[in-house]
Design an enzyme around this catalytic site. Structure first.
Site, short mmCIF file in Angstrom:
data_model
loop_
_atom_site.label_atom_id
_atom_site.label_comp_id
_atom_site.label_asym_id
_atom_site.label_seq_id
_atom_site.Cartn_x
_atom_site.Cartn_y
_atom_site.Cartn_z
N CYS A 85 0.90 -1.21 0.04
CA CYS A 85 0.07 0.03 -0.02
C CYS A 85 0.77 1.23 -0.15
CB CYS A 85 -0.94 -0.03 1.39
SG CYS A 85 -2.54 1.17 1.09
N ASP A 111 -5.13 -2.70 12.01
CA ASP A 111 -4.07 -1.65 11.85
C ASP A 111 -3.75 -1.29 13.04
OD1 ASP A 111 -2.01 -0.21 10.80
OD2 ASP A 111 -3.51 1.01 9.46
#
Length: 200
Positions: A10, A126
């Site tokens: 990402c 996360d």
């Protein structure tokens, strides 16, 4: 490690980094569409970054509290998955009409129950501050991985990926800042080292 764990790279901002991620075996490539991020990609650059990728590679766009119509407009023709990183509700996610991942930061087992309200393709576990390099709670992520297909993010790198995958057993892993030379600029050496480790 010989794992079938999926990999998402990402925070990509350069075509050369996208191509390297695909060459090394990433199943997902991620682009941050949140203007406040140092890895922000202007929507008009998405066609150049995402064109001509293999069909098995899915393009993921990261959004933070954007209106649904904005997300749909940016995603059209450029993205396969929308990843929501803000305070988006289950109802909002359901209205988008395309595959959705919801990023979450869970601190207690009780908070896991709240995830039942979302009907999404994946949860992305996360750290408290996404893109910070911090590590999330692997114990809670492991509990979630028994119930959902989760993507594990937060502070993952070649040095800890073996422990992370063996502990959590996620569907996939998501890396960004740990593979960078600078925000949005990937290090070829770090990327090659990571893929060598996770594909052992």
């Amino acid at each position: 490690m010989r794992t079938h764990c999926k990999v998402k790279i990402c925070g990509l901002t350069r075509r050369r980094d996208v191509e390297l991620a695909v060459e090394l075996g990433a199943e997902y490539v991620g682009f941050v569409l949140a203007p406040a991020s140092p890895r922000h990609v202007p929507p008009e650059l998405l066609p150049e970054l995402t064109r001509g990728l293999p069909e098995h590679v899915r393009r993921v766009g990261v959004f933070v509290n954007e209106p649904a119509e904005t997300i749909r407009r940016i995603a059209a023709g450029n993205l396969d998955v929308v990843q929501l990183h803000g305070t988006e509700t289950p109802e909002f996610a359901a209205r988008l009409g395309m595959p959705v991942w919801k990023a979450v930061h869970v601190e207690t087992e009780r908070e896991l129950e709240m995830l039942e309200r979302y009907d999404v393709e994946r949860f992305l576990f996360d750290a408290a501050s996404g893109g910070s390099g911090g590590v999330c709670d692997w114990r809670l992520a492991a509990l979630a991985a028994k119930r959902w297909r989760i993507m594990l993010a937060g502070g993952l790198r070649s040095g800890n990926i073996r422990d992370a995958v063996e502990t959590v057993k996620p569907y996939g892993v998501d890396l960004s800042s740990s593979l960078e030379e600078a925000p949005g600029i990937k290090s070829e050496d770090k990327m090659r080292e990571f893929f060598k480790e996770i594909r052992k």
